[in-house]
Design a protein around this motif. Structure first.
Motif, PDB file in Angstrom:
ATOM      1  N   THR A   1      29.616  -7.489 -18.433  1.00 25.99           N
ATOM      2  CA  THR A   1      29.113  -8.174 -19.658  1.00 25.99           C
ATOM      3  C   THR A   1      29.732  -7.843 -20.909  1.00 25.99           C
ATOM      4  O   THR A   1      30.707  -6.649 -20.769  1.00 25.99           O
ATOM      5  N   GLY A   2      29.718  -8.501 -21.716  1.00 22.69           N
ATOM      6  CA  GLY A   2      30.480  -8.267 -23.042  1.00 22.69           C
ATOM      7  C   GLY A   2      31.104  -9.407 -23.517  1.00 22.69           C
ATOM      8  O   GLY A   2      31.967  -9.415 -24.489  1.00 22.69           O
ATOM      9  N   HIS A   3      31.124 -10.581 -22.634  1.00 22.43           N
ATOM     10  CA  HIS A   3      31.995 -11.605 -23.012  1.00 22.43           C
ATOM     11  C   HIS A   3      31.573 -12.376 -24.233  1.00 22.43           C
ATOM     12  O   HIS A   3      30.072 -12.357 -24.390  1.00 22.43           O
ATOM     13  N   TRP A   4      32.337 -12.694 -25.373  1.00 21.43           N
ATOM     14  CA  TRP A   4      31.513 -13.431 -26.545  1.00 21.43           C
ATOM     15  C   TRP A   4      32.081 -14.928 -26.633  1.00 21.43           C
ATOM     16  O   TRP A   4      31.902 -15.487 -27.418  1.00 21.43           O
ATOM     17  N   GLY A   5      32.245 -15.545 -25.528  1.00 22.87           N
ATOM     18  CA  GLY A   5      32.455 -17.108 -25.237  1.00 22.87           C
ATOM     19  C   GLY A   5      32.969 -17.453 -23.873  1.00 22.87           C
ATOM     20  O   GLY A   5      32.832 -16.529 -22.994  1.00 22.87           O
ATOM     21  N   ARG A   6      33.203 -18.691 -23.951  1.00 25.22           N
ATOM     22  CA  ARG A   6      33.699 -19.126 -22.547  1.00 25.22           C
ATOM     23  C   ARG A   6      34.809 -18.521 -21.799  1.00 25.22           C
ATOM     24  O   ARG A   6      35.939 -18.064 -22.557  1.00 25.22           O
ATOM     25  N   VAL A   7      34.901 -18.004 -20.521  1.00 25.67           N
ATOM     26  CA  VAL A   7      35.936 -17.589 -19.892  1.00 25.67           C
ATOM     27  C   VAL A   7      36.629 -18.843 -19.063  1.00 25.67           C
ATOM     28  O   VAL A   7      36.069 -19.485 -18.364  1.00 25.67           O
TER      29      VAL A   7
ATOM     30  N   THR B   1      42.359  -3.696 -12.127  1.00 23.16           N
ATOM     31  CA  THR B   1      42.144  -4.051 -13.299  1.00 23.16           C
ATOM     32  C   THR B   1      41.894  -5.887 -13.308  1.00 23.16           C
ATOM     33  O   THR B   1      42.579  -6.399 -12.488  1.00 23.16           O
ATOM     34  N   MET B   2      41.080  -6.234 -14.028  1.00 21.41           N
ATOM     35  CA  MET B   2      40.825  -7.646 -14.119  1.00 21.41           C
ATOM     36  C   MET B   2      41.159  -8.085 -15.575  1.00 21.41           C
ATOM     37  O   MET B   2      40.767  -7.362 -16.384  1.00 21.41           O
ATOM     38  N   ALA B   3      41.749  -9.178 -15.447  1.00 20.64           N
ATOM     39  CA  ALA B   3      42.170  -9.962 -16.865  1.00 20.64           C
ATOM     40  C   ALA B   3      41.351 -11.174 -16.851  1.00 20.64           C
ATOM     41  O   ALA B   3      41.305 -11.874 -15.887  1.00 20.64           O
ATOM     42  N   SER B   4      40.641 -11.500 -17.936  1.00 22.78           N
ATOM     43  CA  SER B   4      39.918 -12.612 -18.415  1.00 22.78           C
ATOM     44  C   SER B   4      40.466 -13.211 -19.631  1.00 22.78           C
ATOM     45  O   SER B   4      40.635 -12.665 -20.558  1.00 22.78           O
ATOM     46  N   ALA B   5      40.811 -14.512 -19.531  1.00 17.86           N
ATOM     47  CA  ALA B   5      41.292 -15.424 -20.502  1.00 17.86           C
ATOM     48  C   ALA B   5      40.145 -16.069 -21.201  1.00 17.86           C
ATOM     49  O   ALA B   5      39.182 -16.758 -20.554  1.00 17.86           O
ATOM     50  N   HIS B   6      40.024 -15.966 -22.572  1.00 16.42           N
ATOM     51  CA  HIS B   6      39.001 -16.146 -23.419  1.00 16.42           C
ATOM     52  C   HIS B   6      39.301 -17.571 -23.988  1.00 16.42           C
ATOM     53  O   HIS B   6      40.291 -17.807 -24.675  1.00 16.42           O
TER      54      HIS B   6
ATOM     55  N   VAL C   1      37.860  -2.560 -13.291  1.00 14.79           N
ATOM     56  CA  VAL C   1      36.993  -2.772 -12.380  1.00 14.79           C
ATOM     57  C   VAL C   1      36.076  -2.030 -11.972  1.00 14.79           C
ATOM     58  O   VAL C   1      34.763  -2.387 -11.806  1.00 14.79           O
ATOM     59  N   GLY C   2      36.416  -0.746 -11.409  1.00 18.53           N
ATOM     60  CA  GLY C   2      35.435   0.237 -11.179  1.00 18.53           C
ATOM     61  C   GLY C   2      34.392   0.574 -12.175  1.00 18.53           C
ATOM     62  O   GLY C   2      33.266   0.738 -11.791  1.00 18.53           O
ATOM     63  N   GLN C   3      34.887   0.793 -13.439  1.00 18.93           N
ATOM     64  CA  GLN C   3      33.913   1.221 -14.373  1.00 18.93           C
ATOM     65  C   GLN C   3      33.059  -0.030 -15.022  1.00 18.93           C
ATOM     66  O   GLN C   3      32.130   0.313 -15.713  1.00 18.93           O
ATOM     67  N   ARG C   4      33.650  -1.017 -14.777  1.00 23.08           N
ATOM     68  CA  ARG C   4      33.062  -2.294 -15.411  1.00 23.08           C
ATOM     69  C   ARG C   4      33.111  -2.431 -17.023  1.00 23.08           C
ATOM     70  O   ARG C   4      32.247  -2.616 -17.429  1.00 23.08           O
ATOM     71  N   THR C   5      34.147  -1.769 -17.421  1.00 19.91           N
ATOM     72  CA  THR C   5      34.453  -1.601 -18.912  1.00 19.91           C
ATOM     73  C   THR C   5      35.615  -2.220 -19.290  1.00 19.91           C
ATOM     74  O   THR C   5      36.409  -2.560 -18.682  1.00 19.91           O
ATOM     75  N   ILE C   6      35.486  -2.579 -20.634  1.00 17.54           N
ATOM     76  CA  ILE C   6      36.753  -3.293 -21.300  1.00 17.54           C
ATOM     77  C   ILE C   6      37.658  -1.921 -21.746  1.00 17.54           C
ATOM     78  O   ILE C   6      37.332  -1.218 -22.331  1.00 17.54           O
ATOM     79  N   VAL C   7      38.960  -2.202 -21.426  1.00 12.28           N
ATOM     80  CA  VAL C   7      40.152  -1.351 -21.581  1.00 12.28           C
ATOM     81  C   VAL C   7      40.782  -1.765 -22.583  1.00 12.28           C
ATOM     82  O   VAL C   7      41.448  -0.749 -23.364  1.00 12.28           O
TER      83      VAL C   7
END
Length: 88
Positions: free
Chosen positions: A11-17, A28-33, A43-49
């Motif tokens: 959670t924490g996205h502020w728009g379309r991915v 690590t996961m990268a998401s393009a917004h 990924v393990g902590q499910r936090t934005i780094v």
């Protein structure tokens, strides 16, 4: 038809991915917004780094290098730019 089971919710996205990619080691996961940014997740902590800013156009695709030390991001027709990021 059998379906998969959910293991994480981010959670924490502020728009379309527009795109997602996992680093080769899966940590690590990268998401393009849609808002011209790329978010790096633990990924393990499910936090934005980190939040990568450098595109003026929408980031449409991304990919990690095979060794996981670089991330390539590409924006769309507003800018037509590729940026190579050094892994943090």
């Amino acid at each position: 038809m059998e379906t998969g089971s959910r293991i994480h919710t981010f959670t924490g996205h502020w728009g379309r991915v527009n795109a997602l990619a996992f680093s080769p080691d899966g940590t690590t996961m990268a998401s393009a917004h849609f808002e011209n940014t790329v978010v790096l997740w633990d990924v393990g902590q499910r936090t934005i780094v980190d939040i990568l800013k450098g595109h003026r156009g929408r980031v449409l695709t991304l990919a990690f290098s095979p060794d996981g030390h670089k991330l390539a991001t590409a924006s769309g027709k507003e800018e037509n730019k590729i940026i190579i990021w050094q892994k943090l």
